[in-house]
Design an enzyme around this catalytic site. Sequence first.
Site, PDB file in Angstrom:
ATOM      1  N   GLY A  22      42.564  54.068  29.704  1.00  0.00           N
ATOM      2  CA  GLY A  22      43.619  54.940  29.203  1.00  0.00           C
ATOM      3  C   GLY A  22      44.952  54.240  29.331  1.00  0.00           C
ATOM      4  CG  ASN A  23      49.712  54.894  30.390  1.00  0.00           C
ATOM      5  OD1 ASN A  23      49.936  54.118  31.308  1.00  0.00           O
ATOM      6  ND2 ASN A  23      50.642  55.223  29.517  1.00  0.00           N
ATOM      7  CB  ALA A  24      46.651  53.054  34.377  1.00  0.00           C
ATOM      8  N   GLY A  25      44.698  51.659  32.392  1.00  0.00           N
ATOM      9  CA  GLY A  25      43.641  50.655  32.221  1.00  0.00           C
ATOM     10  C   GLY A  25      43.826  49.777  31.001  1.00  0.00           C
ATOM     11  CE1 TYR A  26      44.899  47.786  24.682  1.00  0.00           C
ATOM     12  CE2 TYR A  26      47.000  48.935  24.914  1.00  0.00           C
ATOM     13  CZ  TYR A  26      46.220  47.949  24.318  1.00  0.00           C
ATOM     14  OH  TYR A  26      46.774  47.128  23.378  1.00  0.00           O
ATOM     15  N   GLY A  70      38.275  52.317  33.471  1.00  0.00           N
ATOM     16  CA  GLY A  70      39.280  53.246  32.942  1.00  0.00           C
ATOM     17  C   GLY A  70      40.002  52.535  31.821  1.00  0.00           C
ATOM     18  CE  LYS A  96      49.681  63.128  40.177  1.00  0.00           C
ATOM     19  NZ  LYS A  96      50.087  61.729  40.031  1.00  0.00           N
TER      20      LYS A  96
HETATM   21  P1  NAD Z   1      44.370  58.403  31.130  1.00  0.00           P
HETATM   22  O1  NAD Z   1      43.944  59.811  30.942  1.00  0.00           O
HETATM   23  O2  NAD Z   1      45.305  57.794  30.144  1.00  0.00           O
HETATM   24  O3  NAD Z   1      43.071  57.442  31.223  1.00  0.00           O
HETATM   25  C1  NAD Z   1      42.015  57.665  32.111  1.00  0.00           C
HETATM   26  C2  NAD Z   1      40.876  56.744  31.677  1.00  0.00           C
HETATM   27  O4  NAD Z   1      39.838  56.791  32.671  1.00  0.00           O
HETATM   28  C3  NAD Z   1      40.237  57.131  30.346  1.00  0.00           C
HETATM   29  O5  NAD Z   1      39.950  55.966  29.606  1.00  0.00           O
HETATM   30  C4  NAD Z   1      38.929  57.806  30.785  1.00  0.00           C
HETATM   31  O6  NAD Z   1      37.915  57.710  29.790  1.00  0.00           O
HETATM   32  C5  NAD Z   1      38.587  56.944  31.992  1.00  0.00           C
HETATM   33  N1  NAD Z   1      37.616  57.529  32.908  1.00  0.00           N
HETATM   34  C6  NAD Z   1      37.575  58.785  33.422  1.00  0.00           C
HETATM   35  N2  NAD Z   1      36.487  58.917  34.212  1.00  0.00           N
HETATM   36  C7  NAD Z   1      35.853  57.727  34.197  1.00  0.00           C
HETATM   37  C8  NAD Z   1      34.678  57.230  34.797  1.00  0.00           C
HETATM   38  N3  NAD Z   1      33.942  57.990  35.601  1.00  0.00           N
HETATM   39  N4  NAD Z   1      34.320  55.944  34.555  1.00  0.00           N
HETATM   40  C9  NAD Z   1      35.049  55.155  33.762  1.00  0.00           C
HETATM   41  N5  NAD Z   1      36.179  55.571  33.162  1.00  0.00           N
HETATM   42  C10 NAD Z   1      36.565  56.839  33.372  1.00  0.00           C
HETATM   43  O7  NAD Z   1      44.965  58.337  32.607  1.00  0.00           O
HETATM   44  P2  NAD Z   1      45.954  57.249  33.208  1.00  0.00           P
HETATM   45  O8  NAD Z   1      47.346  57.752  33.075  1.00  0.00           O
HETATM   46  O9  NAD Z   1      45.595  55.908  32.707  1.00  0.00           O
HETATM   47  O10 NAD Z   1      45.583  57.362  34.766  1.00  0.00           O
HETATM   48  C11 NAD Z   1      44.498  56.661  35.335  1.00  0.00           C
HETATM   49  C12 NAD Z   1      44.717  56.559  36.839  1.00  0.00           C
HETATM   50  O11 NAD Z   1      45.968  55.906  37.069  1.00  0.00           O
HETATM   51  C13 NAD Z   1      44.805  57.910  37.562  1.00  0.00           C
HETATM   52  O12 NAD Z   1      44.284  57.755  38.865  1.00  0.00           O
HETATM   53  C14 NAD Z   1      46.293  58.155  37.638  1.00  0.00           C
HETATM   54  O13 NAD Z   1      46.631  59.036  38.691  1.00  0.00           O
HETATM   55  C15 NAD Z   1      46.766  56.738  37.892  1.00  0.00           C
HETATM   56  N6  NAD Z   1      48.166  56.525  37.596  1.00  0.00           N
HETATM   57  C16 NAD Z   1      48.646  56.655  36.320  1.00  0.00           C
HETATM   58  C17 NAD Z   1      50.004  56.459  36.095  1.00  0.00           C
HETATM   59  C18 NAD Z   1      50.590  56.528  34.715  1.00  0.00           C
HETATM   60  O14 NAD Z   1      51.785  56.260  34.566  1.00  0.00           O
HETATM   61  N7  NAD Z   1      49.810  56.840  33.685  1.00  0.00           N
HETATM   62  C19 NAD Z   1      50.872  56.148  37.156  1.00  0.00           C
HETATM   63  C20 NAD Z   1      50.337  56.004  38.424  1.00  0.00           C
HETATM   64  C21 NAD Z   1      48.994  56.206  38.638  1.00  0.00           C
END
Ligand code: NAD
Length: 416
Positions: free
Chosen positions: A220-224, A218, A106
């Site tokens: 972002g990518n994962a949450g939306y 959340g 990482k």
């Molecule tokens: P991202 O930057 O696209 O989105 C993160 C989201 O979390 C944003 O909407 C942000 O506003 C929100 N957020 C941050 N702090 C917050 C809080 N205190 N309360 C509520 N919302 C909050 O990131 P992502 O890629 O979606 O990653 C999110 C999680 O998923 C991370 O733990 C990441 O390690 C994990 N993950 C992501 C991927 C991937 O492919 N993107 C793969 C595996 C794991």
Amino acid sequence: MSETNAFDNAIAQIENASGCCSNSDKKLIEILKFPQKIIEVSIPLRMDNGSIRVFTGFRVQHNNARGPYKGGVRFHPGVTLDEVKALSLWMSMKCAVVNIPYGGAKGGIIVDPKKLTGHELEHLTRGYVDKVFDFIGPIKDVPAPDVNTNAQTMAWIMDEYSLLSREHSPAVVTGKPVANEGSLGRDTATAMGGKHVLLEYLKAKGVNPKTMTVAVQGFGNAGYNIAKLLHDEGMSIVAIADSKGTVYNESGIDPMRALKYKEKHGSIKNLPDSVEIKSEEIFGLDCDVLIPAALENAIDHKIAKTVKAKIILELANGPITPEADIILKEKNITVIPDILANSGGVTVSYFEWVQNLSRDYWTLETVENKLREIMVNAFTDIYNFANRKKATMRSAAFALAMNRIIEATKNRGILS
Ligand code: NAD
């Protein structure tokens, strides 16, 4: 033990799972508690206003017994070495859970990317690649996106590495734009993998998905993407949250409408037709499925006591502390662990890498079918293992992964 030190938490997860490993393997588990290499770099950056700032970056290579190191790069002001160490350990476990031939790594830079211009971000990314150039490579260590990094960031990494190596090197990084040899389906892969795992779990329990209510922290990518995919499956998304706001609507929120609102206003805060609630209240909502998809340690022992959902799908990495895990187990709440639930992302990253190396590109249908098969197999292995050993799915997933890494380690003779 501090509840908020992610690396301590990752070690506790290894120890909790070691009871499910065979006795002969137990002495080798010690190896997995130490990253193989830690790289710390300083990146000087000339800002657009002419001033100079120096940023700290990390790359932690946890284990490569099963293949090249693999793992994302995070840009966040709260990045710490311990956090990156934990994330690298979880990557080793995750790749072993889905049985793809990678180790774990990482990276991270301590920076608030929202305070940098696009030009500054590009130069910071290129500066990071210059500093870690000797340690990454298509069959050495392959970065990917994580929090606050995206396909554009990956294109810069690919370009800078290719410039320095004097070779076109798409396989040095995954999560690239499709126009730059990225894979179809990578942008939704993490959420898609999570959806498959959740649907398999509901099927095993004989529950109709359409009756489920879901809260997602959340956006972002994962949450939306998980909110959208589950909404498309007929589930009701009753609450969503980003770092600025948390909104609730008992009758359901349309994720696509929420995304449009967020794109216009910068946040889902004050989303029309919804009620604003406090950020921690999302965890105590009366819903069926809770999905943390933001950062680590979101659910600690205090929050765990408030959880009413019966299922937690960990799309974020490390969102539940070990102390909270104990409370959730006592409350009979099923946790589908991160190293399974969010492994769809690294699985399609692996597909992208295979396509880059073979120069043969797949259709979206091929990617999605292969992803589904891997996720269903991984879920079935872990679900059955957990039932057999009467363990949680987290301990089952860790034990299965640890067994695979230890077997590869023994075969290579690194320690006999
Ligand atoms: P991202 O930057 O696209 O989105 C993160 C989201 O979390 C944003 O909407 C942000 O506003 C929100 N957020 C941050 N702090 C917050 C809080 N205190 N309360 C509520 N919302 C909050 O990131 P992502 O890629 O979606 O990653 C999110 C999680 O998923 C991370 O733990 C990441 O390690 C994990 N993950 C992501 C991927 C991937 O492919 N993107 C793969 C595996 C794991």
